[in-house]
Design an enzyme around this catalytic site. Structure first.
Site, short mmCIF file in Angstrom:
data_model
loop_
_atom_site.label_atom_id
_atom_site.label_comp_id
_atom_site.label_asym_id
_atom_site.label_seq_id
_atom_site.Cartn_x
_atom_site.Cartn_y
_atom_site.Cartn_z
N LYS A 219 0.81 -1.12 -0.16
CA LYS A 219 0.11 0.06 0.03
C LYS A 219 0.84 1.06 -0.12
O LYS A 219 1.79 1.39 0.70
CB LYS A 219 -0.94 0.00 1.19
N ASP B 16 -13.23 5.20 11.67
CA ASP B 16 -13.60 5.34 10.10
C ASP B 16 -14.23 3.66 9.63
O ASP B 16 -13.91 3.52 8.81
CB ASP B 16 -12.46 5.64 9.11
#
Length: 478
Positions: free
Chosen positions: A59, A152
């Site tokens: 990532k 989140d």
């Protein structure tokens, strides 16, 4: 390595070969990678077999000109927090580093389905909603026990292992109670996904793990009805509407939603964090045992209520003030799950009272605790025709005796759960239940000596030796 572009297949980053681009989001890129060398800079120490077999994903943040500042800050937060986490509820961090000014993370690639795929098929049957949301709640509880709040949570940030365990990803907005809160320091404003953000987050609070339960309530509402309780608000004013307006009850949108599921969903969506489940473990426990959920007026609601109810919510929203807190692990310490082992087949008045007194002391010291009374009974040898009816009758009788045992305590219904297990090994049954339902403490009685116990060992001794939590063994005064 370009700051905002996908990496070319075949390129090598610190010992990891780029295989292909998996996903390009608004803030990050995900590439499937494989190892080219055994010793990688910044890699965590795994066995050679684990290193060889683990599917990997790399990532990187999108740091091109015009990128949102959260791209870099969020990635820095994720690098910092993911390195502290462990367990099946998070992806295993393999390596982290920086190449040509562009940071990267290499993580375990989760190969099961994503929660967003289930959300696209909503509304789902109640049993499937309970299974999915319960798995996410279990992963959340393990995260909170490590003093981290996700902040989140949404379907795009939940994956599932092939075994069914939920895995939480994307910790860019998370808060670790023992580390600097870079998100708060950088932005000084509420950040999160508008459809899922909790009311207290809108007011700047980032230290309450029950904010994750609100977001999970939005997810459950979405899975049960096919819609989101507050829509997809654009802008601060639209997002803040949840401070003043109750969501439409799920059963008004989908009559197939059972009352117990609506009770759970609307409790998660309560304006005040204190009105929600105290912990994610309590939520997971309720979803695993829906027949024991204490139903309130929430369960039968079919509209938002009349003008008085709407005015009350509006007034409460205007006066909502985020409570202070020391973080996730400190909150969990005030809301433990206490399992009380009660032998309904061998009652002893002095023992019963001594154990009740231990429970009373716990209720005074930890007002947010949840109590589960557990009784383990020997299976009966019955003929096939009589077995089912007699076993059901004995099970109900045992539940009634447990409720009678708890009556002198005066425990509020939402704090009390009952469980009767049939097993020939009482210690093993108690240990399994405590591990499965995240018990923080077990209270049980010490029985007198007997010839059989001298040969086989006492139940309490085995539980003390093997329990995944603390154990209080009570002996009455004689």
């Amino acid at each position: 390595m370009g700051q905002g572009e996908p990496l070319s297949p075949g390129a090598v980053v610190d010992g990891f070969r780029i295989d292909c681009l998996l996903h390009e989001g608004g803030m990050a890129l995900l590439h499937a990678v494989s190892r080219t060398v055994t010793d990688v800079p910044g890699a965590r120490t795994d066995s050679p077999r684990e290193r060889a077999d683990l599917p990997l994903v790399l990532k990187t943040p999108k740091l091109a000109f015009g990128s949102h500042p959260a791209c870099y800050v969020g990635f820095e937060v994720e690098q910092m927090i993911l390195a502290t986490l462990s367990g099946p509820g998070v992806p295993r961090l393999v390596a982290k580093g920086d190449v040509d000014g562009r940071p990267y993370l290499v993580m375990e690639r989760i190969e099961g389905p994503a929660l967003v795929d289930f959300a696209r098929r909503a509304p789902l049957p109640a049993a499937q909603v309970a299974l999915l949301v319960g798995a996410v709640a279990t992963a959340l509880h393990e995260l909170h026990r490590q003093n981290v709040i996700h902040l989140d949570l949404k379907p795009a940030n939940v994956l599932f292992r092939p075994s069914g365990e939920a895995v939480l990803i994307d910790f860019g907005l998370a808060r670790h109670g023992d580390l600097p809160d870079l998100v708060d320091e950088e932005f000084h404003a509420a950040v999160g996904t508008g459809a899922y953000i909790a009311p207290e987050q809108l007011l700047g609070a980032r230290n309450d793990p029950r904010s994750d339960l609100f977001a999970l309530g939005v997810v459950a509402y979405q899975l049960a009805t096919g819609t989101k309780p507050f829509g997809d608000p654009a802008g601060r004013r639209a997002t803040r509407r949840r401070l003043h307006v109750d969501p439409v009850p799920p059963r008004a949108l989908n009559p197939d939603v059972p009352p117990w599921l609506q009770e759970v969903i609307l409790r998660c969506l309560e304006l005040q964090p204190a009105a929600r489940h105290a912990t994610a473990a309590q939520l997971a426990h309720d979803l695993a045992h829906p027949q024991q959920i204490h139903l309130t007026a929430r369960a039968q609601r079919l509209d938002r209520g009349g003008l008085p109810a709407r005015l009350r919510r509006w007034w409460q929203g205007w006066h909502l003030k985020p409570a202070g807190g020391a973080g996730a692990s400190a909150h969990l310490a005030l809301a433990p799950h206490v399992v009380v082992a009660v032998d309904v087949d061998d009652r002893d008045a002095a023992m019963d009272e001594a154990m009740r007194e231990a429970v009373r002391r716990a209720l005074v010291a930890e007002p947010g605790l949840r109590i589960t009374l557990v009784s383990v009974r020997e299976p009966r040898m019955l003929t096939e025709d009589a077995a089912e009816e007699l076993q059901q009758g004995a099970h109900v009788q045992a539940l009634l005796e447990l409720r009678h045992w708890a009556h002198p305590l005066g425990v509020a219904p939402e704090k009390l759960r009952l469980h009767v297990a049939q097993a020939s090994d009482a210690a093993a049954a108690l240990l399994d239940y405590a591990a499965m339902h995240h018990a923080d403490r077990i209270i049980m009685g010490a029985r007198g000596a007997s010839r059989l116990r001298r040969y086989l060992g006492s139940v309490s001794a085995r539980v003390v030796a093997q329990a995944p939590c603390s154990v209080s063994v009570i002996r009455p005064r004689r």
